[in-house]
Design a protein around this motif. Structure first.
Motif, PDB file in Angstrom:
ATOM      1  N   SER A  68       0.675  -1.318  -0.119  1.00 38.71           N
ATOM      2  CA  SER A  68       0.342  -0.421  -0.373  1.00 38.71           C
ATOM      3  C   SER A  68       0.195   0.846  -0.278  1.00 38.71           C
ATOM      4  CB  SER A  68      -1.157   0.133   1.269  1.00 38.71           C
ATOM      5  OG  SER A  68      -0.267   0.455   2.716  1.00 38.71           O
ATOM      6  N   VAL A  69       1.703   1.283   0.798  1.00 40.17           N
ATOM      7  CA  VAL A  69       2.608   2.408   0.958  1.00 40.17           C
ATOM      8  C   VAL A  69       3.976   2.284  -1.074  1.00 40.17           C
ATOM      9  CG1 VAL A  69       4.978   3.404   1.560  1.00 40.17           C
ATOM     10  CG2 VAL A  69       3.119   2.025   3.382  1.00 40.17           C
ATOM     11  N   ILE A  70       3.673   1.006  -1.276  1.00 40.01           N
ATOM     12  CA  ILE A  70       5.102   1.047  -2.705  1.00 40.01           C
ATOM     13  C   ILE A  70       4.120   1.652  -3.871  1.00 40.01           C
ATOM     14  CG2 ILE A  70       5.321  -0.214  -4.753  1.00 40.01           C
ATOM     15  CD1 ILE A  70       6.663  -1.904  -2.021  1.00 40.01           C
ATOM     16  N   ASN A  71       2.534   1.331  -3.363  1.00 41.64           N
ATOM     17  CA  ASN A  71       1.441   1.910  -4.788  1.00 41.64           C
ATOM     18  C   ASN A  71       1.127   3.093  -4.319  1.00 41.64           C
ATOM     19  OD1 ASN A  71       1.755  -0.177  -6.423  1.00 41.64           O
ATOM     20  ND2 ASN A  71      -0.128  -1.868  -4.258  1.00 41.64           N
ATOM     21  N   GLN A  72       1.190   3.937  -3.761  1.00 42.78           N
ATOM     22  CA  GLN A  72       1.028   5.133  -3.667  1.00 42.78           C
ATOM     23  C   GLN A  72       1.041   6.050  -4.479  1.00 42.78           C
ATOM     24  OE1 GLN A  72      -0.189   6.531  -0.370  1.00 42.78           O
ATOM     25  NE2 GLN A  72      -0.533   4.917  -0.953  1.00 42.78           N
ATOM     26  N   GLU A  89      10.355   7.199   1.413  1.00 44.35           N
ATOM     27  CA  GLU A  89      11.867   6.521   1.786  1.00 44.35           C
ATOM     28  C   GLU A  89      10.823   5.506   2.895  1.00 44.35           C
ATOM     29  OE1 GLU A  89      15.574   8.046   4.264  1.00 44.35           O
ATOM     30  OE2 GLU A  89      13.393   8.364   5.483  1.00 44.35           O
ATOM     31  N   LEU A  90      11.292   4.124   2.836  1.00 42.23           N
ATOM     32  CA  LEU A  90      10.513   2.948   3.669  1.00 42.23           C
ATOM     33  C   LEU A  90      11.659   2.671   4.708  1.00 42.23           C
ATOM     34  CD1 LEU A  90       7.606   2.181   4.173  1.00 42.23           C
ATOM     35  CD2 LEU A  90       8.125   0.456   2.875  1.00 42.23           C
ATOM     36  N   ILE A  91      11.502   2.935   6.046  1.00 46.16           N
ATOM     37  CA  ILE A  91      11.760   2.534   7.408  1.00 46.16           C
ATOM     38  C   ILE A  91      10.659   1.008   7.437  1.00 46.16           C
ATOM     39  CG2 ILE A  91      12.871   3.058   9.056  1.00 46.16           C
ATOM     40  CD1 ILE A  91      13.153   6.094   7.926  1.00 46.16           C
ATOM     41  N   LEU A  92      11.742   0.307   8.218  1.00 50.42           N
ATOM     42  CA  LEU A  92      11.208  -1.460   8.710  1.00 50.42           C
ATOM     43  C   LEU A  92      11.856  -0.988   9.639  1.00 50.42           C
ATOM     44  CD1 LEU A  92      10.377  -3.503   5.182  1.00 50.42           C
ATOM     45  CD2 LEU A  92       8.380  -1.816   6.123  1.00 50.42           C
ATOM     46  N   VAL A  93      11.592  -1.151  10.879  1.00 48.58           N
ATOM     47  CA  VAL A  93      12.147  -1.055  11.854  1.00 48.58           C
ATOM     48  C   VAL A  93      11.849  -2.789  12.528  1.00 48.58           C
ATOM     49  CG1 VAL A  93      12.728  -0.339  14.483  1.00 48.58           C
ATOM     50  CG2 VAL A  93      11.918   1.491  12.170  1.00 48.58           C
ATOM     51  N   ASN A  94      12.232  -4.399  12.423  1.00 51.68           N
ATOM     52  CA  ASN A  94      12.262  -5.254  13.004  1.00 51.68           C
ATOM     53  C   ASN A  94      12.666  -5.189  14.650  1.00 51.68           C
ATOM     54  OD1 ASN A  94      11.191  -7.815  13.564  1.00 51.68           O
ATOM     55  ND2 ASN A  94      12.969  -8.279  11.771  1.00 51.68           N
ATOM     56  N   ILE A 111      14.436   2.023   0.562  1.00 52.93           N
ATOM     57  CA  ILE A 111      14.052   0.957   1.655  1.00 52.93           C
ATOM     58  C   ILE A 111      15.528   1.198   2.806  1.00 52.93           C
ATOM     59  CG2 ILE A 111      13.187  -1.180   2.686  1.00 52.93           C
ATOM     60  CD1 ILE A 111      11.083  -1.829   0.374  1.00 52.93           C
ATOM     61  N   ILE A 112      15.138   1.558   3.984  1.00 52.87           N
ATOM     62  CA  ILE A 112      16.434   1.502   5.223  1.00 52.87           C
ATOM     63  C   ILE A 112      15.352   0.097   6.631  1.00 52.87           C
ATOM     64  CG2 ILE A 112      17.303   2.267   7.332  1.00 52.87           C
ATOM     65  CD1 ILE A 112      16.612   5.111   5.459  1.00 52.87           C
ATOM     66  N   TYR A 113      16.421  -0.585   6.434  1.00 53.40           N
ATOM     67  CA  TYR A 113      16.243  -1.968   7.386  1.00 53.40           C
ATOM     68  C   TYR A 113      16.909  -2.040   8.171  1.00 53.40           C
ATOM     69  CZ  TYR A 113      15.257  -6.392   9.049  1.00 53.40           C
ATOM     70  OH  TYR A 113      15.249  -7.931   9.544  1.00 53.40           O
ATOM     71  N   ILE A 114      16.031  -1.748  10.036  1.00 54.07           N
ATOM     72  CA  ILE A 114      16.426  -1.931  11.348  1.00 54.07           C
ATOM     73  C   ILE A 114      16.181  -3.423  11.975  1.00 54.07           C
ATOM     74  CG2 ILE A 114      17.160  -1.156  12.982  1.00 54.07           C
ATOM     75  CD1 ILE A 114      16.171   2.331  11.419  1.00 54.07           C
ATOM     76  N   LEU A 115      16.832  -3.333  12.149  1.00 53.13           N
ATOM     77  CA  LEU A 115      16.739  -5.045  13.305  1.00 53.13           C
ATOM     78  C   LEU A 115      17.251  -4.482  14.725  1.00 53.13           C
ATOM     79  CD1 LEU A 115      15.855  -7.715  13.848  1.00 53.13           C
ATOM     80  CD2 LEU A 115      17.731  -8.320  12.918  1.00 53.13           C
TER      81      LEU A 115
END
Length: 875
Positions: free
Chosen positions: A25-29, A38-43, A65-69
């Motif tokens: 739903s973010v990619i399809n904006q 800028e999509l920040i995924l915080v696991n 995409i920024i991926y944070i674990l």
């Protein structure tokens, strides 16, 4: 990474079910994802496959995409990590199981630029989907039009979410989420923003889509079973008040409203006992009283999510007292000099009837102080005290404690000469105070002048708001009542409906002499079909020569119409004959919950008139065995039942109790379902898939729900029904699959991609045939499966979307009649293991022997005798 327009932060914790849908739903904006987002995924320490999903997206979009674990630290810490990494001009927070409409980012940026620095964020409407659909958020009223909100003026426009808001980057130069708060941390952060900038923007669209699950696993749902939720009670309220006092020297009305909105979450009925034992109740009440000193009385009364009695309790807590004082003809209750209630408050009559010269009145009343107050009835010059019905229905709670009681009562009055009935509050200290009388739906009397109910030997009609009048039932009295009531009833209907009302009244008066003394019993399952308990009981009763006229009601278009005619009299639903029989029947035996369908009218006015004229006793035969709490629908306070049939010992015990308000009556009977008498075990190597419906998904009978395909329930069921491999494996063992949808799901059948080899059973395929021919049944929690278990056939519960089932006496792990599986793979494995011999295992057979009360094929006989006894009894 090149600087983007928007940084979207998604905290991720065990979100594998929905994370792909959320990210998409973010990619399809509508604004270009590659250029602007800028999509920040915080696991946040997920233990499922969330990490793989995040990394898969990162590999596809490494420049976006920024991926944070990080180790699990909670949603606030995850959001803070996202803020620290964000470089966008605007920041948006999205929960990992929700979605956003395609144009949300584009619209948000447009509005923030249009209002050019007048606001630091824009708020979007919240649309629920999944188990709960539509825009039903308590604060949804804010979104009628796009505009700039001034919180000093629009103080009830409280914003308590960060998800659903698009923020300017500058907001977070100094602000971060408080990781010590276990709930409402986002409401606190927004309040800090609005303390320095009182304005924000409301957008009427697009939507933030908030997923509600059936299992109650949202943060709000689960927090109430967590000790940390209660350890930090009123933390947000205290902080908001202290901050305002420090900055402004007073508590702003916006803050007051936000505090009251937060207090709604504490209006819980039950707190787990292990938590309740640890709660410092006195300290909590002291904190609450401190908070309420800073809330204006009108704002306490304003919050819609708290009911009237909870608000009165909060006012009492604030001031410490309720004063009682007689004033004129009423007793009034005061808090801080203002009247909060009085004995002018109405008494609700939920049922009124007369049989064998006894008038029976059942009702309820609410008052904020019950010490020494009861209800009595005056009939002529005589007074009759009430009997209190013990039930907790309609009571109000706060922090697990009862804050107000609804008193349910019963009064029995010997019928003598025609006279008036008046109801009084009876105070030990101040005496009698006459009360207004209002009428619930099933009382048969409408809240209209001259409305009446026909009883066995009398007519009871509404003389005024405070008086009921009892007259002898004669044709002349009836004609007078029609003359006075029909113009009132017809006052707000069009000409065609008025004509129908006149037709109904004329039909009654014309047939009165011929029909009023006849002993007529009606049987009804559903409009379009029989094959349930009423049909089976009808078939038994029709064979008896007892002088009772028996008729089965079903549409002549039903395939069951001609079939049932071989057993007795069948009448077309909605025909004049049906209506005449309905008007004069002594007994109505029905099986479906939707008893209102018995009345074949298009308008409420016609339906009310028919109910007023009808004097039949309701004999509820049930559609199946009740295993969950159905008291809101079927209690004594909502249904005027003479007989409530049960079949299983635990079922009987769960209904014949104070909770349903039947404990001190002879209404609930353990008799056995009539249709069980006709069950025959004749297996044909057929597997039956029988899912039940979800009331939250149904818009109504035969009304299509466009959101149905978005639910987890649909997706899991469709995955099974479209799986060719599953069908292959079953066919290899020589079995075929039959799907029997709940009737309320039939209108959604077009949504499913069902393997063509699966037979979809229509109404021609009766339930009794399914139960007889099936070898094994797969269900989620359909009560129809009790019939299958009654025949001692294997049952498998497929709980792919129901980790937490509706609460009732029936526990599937402890009481269920088969294995519980939650994956399609395990379902196939268990099913195949059964199909070699298709015999139920001993432990489930033992459970069945304990559960069912009867297996002697005499259920119809017992039920008939119980109805016969009820038809002769007083009440």
């Amino acid at each position: 990474m090149k600087k983007k327009t928007i940084s979207c932060i998604i905290p991720v914790y065990n979100a594998e079910k929905y994370l792909v849908e959320t990210v998409q739903s973010v990619i399809n904006q509508s604004i270009d994802f590659l250029k602007n987002i800028e999509l920040i995924l915080v696991n946040d320490g997920s233990s499922d496959s969330s990490e793989k999903i995040c990394k898969d997206f990162f590999e596809i979009y490494p420049n976006n995409i920024i991926y944070i674990l990080q180790e699990n630290a909670g949603v606030s810490a995850a959001r803070n990590s996202g803020i620290d990494a964000a470089k966008g001009e605007y920041i948006f927070f999205l929960d990992a199981d929700d979605t956003i409409d395609m144009a949300l980012f584009e619209r948000g940026v447009e509005l923030l630029e249009e209002y050019n620095g007048q606001a630091k964020f824009v708020s979007f409407p919240v649309n629920f989907f999944g188990a709960k659909s539509g825009q039903t958020h308590p604060l949804a009223y804010r979104f009628e039009q796009t505009r700039l909100v001034d919180t000093d003026i629009d103080f009830s426009f409280a914003e308590q979410r960060v998800a659903s808001c698009l923020f300017r980057r500058e907001v977070f130069e100094k602000l971060r989420f408080d990781t010590k708060m276990t709930h409402s941390e986002d409401a606190y952060l927004v309040s800090q923003i609005l303390s320095s900038s009182k304005n924000y923007i409301i957008a009427d669209s697009p939507n933030y889509n908030y997923r509600k699950e059936y299992n109650g696993t949202s943060a709000v749902d689960t927090s109430k079973t967590n000790i940390n939720f209660y350890k930090k009670l009123f933390l947000l309220s205290g902080r908001l008040i202290d901050n305002d006092l420090l900055e402004f020297g007073k508590v702003r009305r916006y803050t007051q409203f936000l505090v009251m909105y937060d207090l709604q979450w504490f209006a819980v009925k039950k707190i787990p006992q292990d938590i309740k034992d640890k709660l410092p109740t006195a300290l909590l009440l002291s904190k609450l009283k401190y908070i309420l000193q800073y809330i204006d009385d009108d704002i306490i009364r304003m919050v819609k999510s708290l009911n009237h009695w909870q608000k009165i309790w909060l006012l009492k807590t604030k001031y410490g007292y309720i004063r009682t004082k007689p004033s004129g003809e009423f007793l009034r209750f005061y808090i801080n000099g203002e009247v909060v209630s009085s004995t002018k408050s109405c008494i609700y009559i939920t049922a009124i009837s007369e049989y064998n010269n006894t008038i029976n009145i059942v009702g309820r009343f609410n008052l904020p102080n019950y010490d020494g107050i009861s209800v009595c009835a005056k009939y002529g010059n005589d007074f009759f005290d009430n009997t209190i019905i013990k039930t907790d229905m309609h009571d109000s709670y706060f922090l697990g404690e009862k804050v107000s009681s609804t008193y349910h009562f019963e009064v029995n009055i010997p019928l003598s000469n025609p006279n008036d009935i008046q109801l009084f509050y009876k105070s030990k200290e101040y005496g009698l105070f006459q009360a207004e009388i209002h009428y619930a739906f099933h009382s048969r009397i409408k809240n209209l002048k001259s409305s009446f109910a026909i009883c066995e030997n009398c007519i009871i009609y509404r003389q005024s708001k405070m008086i009921l009048t009892v007259k002898e039932r004669t044709l002349n009295v009836l004609k007078v009542r029609f003359e006075r009531y029909l113009p009132v009833l017809s006052g707000n209907v069009d000409a065609s409906n008025k004509k129908n009302i006149d037709k109904l009244s004329n039909l009654y008066l014309t047939k009165y002499k011929d029909y009023s003394s006849r002993n007529i019993w009606l049987f009804f399952d559903r409009i379009d079909r029989g094959d349930d308990n009423s049909e089976h009981l009808f078939r038994y009763c029709a064979s008896l020569d007892d002088g009772i006229e028996k008729y089965f009601i079903v549409s002549k278009d039903s395939p069951d119409f001609e079939r049932i005619k071989q057993y007795g009299n069948v009448v077309d639903y909605g025909s004049d004959e049906h209506i005449v029989l309905l008007l004069f029947a002594k007994v109505l035996a029905y099986s479906d919950f939707a008893v209102d369908e018995v009345y074949p009218f298009e308008t409420d006015e016609e339906r009310f008139l028919c109910m007023s004229l009808s004097n039949h006793r309701f004999m509820f035969l049930q559609h199946g065995i009740i295993k969950d709490d159905m008291s809101k629908l079927l209690s004594r306070m909502t249904r005027n039942l003479s007989l409530f049939l049960t079949s299983a010992i635990p079922e009987y015990e769960s209904i014949n109790c104070e909770h349903y308000a039947y404990a001190e009556t002879d209404t609930v009977k353990l008799l056995g379902l009539p249709r069980y008498d006709a069950l025959e075990n004749n297996p044909k190597k057929k597997i039956i898939i029988m899912p039940t419906w979800r009331s939250k998904l149904s818009e109504g009978i035969d009304i299509y729900n466009a959101d149905f395909k978005d639910t987890l329930f649909f997706k899991g069921l469709n995955d099974l029904l479209s799986d060719g491999n599953f069908v292959d494996e079953i066919e290899k063992l020589g079995y075929e699959i039959i799907l029997k949808m709940h009737p309320r799901l039939n209108c959604q059948l077009s949504d499913f991609a069902i393997d063509p080899r699966i037979i979809v059973a229509d109404n021609m395929y009766s339930y009794s045939r399914l139960f007889g021919e099936g070898s094994l049944v797969i269900t989620d929690y359909s009560s129809a499966v009790f019939d299958f278990a009654y025949l001692r056939k294997p049952v498998i519960y497929y709980h792919y979307d129901l980790p937490n089932l509706p609460k009732g006496y029936f526990d599937y792990e402890r009481d269920g009649f088969g294995e519980i599986v939650d994956t399609k793979e395990n379902l196939l494995k268990i099913t195949k293991s059964y199909l070699k011999k298709c015999n139920m295992k001993k432990k489930y057979l033992d459970r069945i022997d304990i559960f069912f009360a009867f297996s002697d094929k005499n259920n119809c006989k017992r039920t008939y005798e119980a109805i016969l006894d009820k038809a002769k009894s007083k009440i």
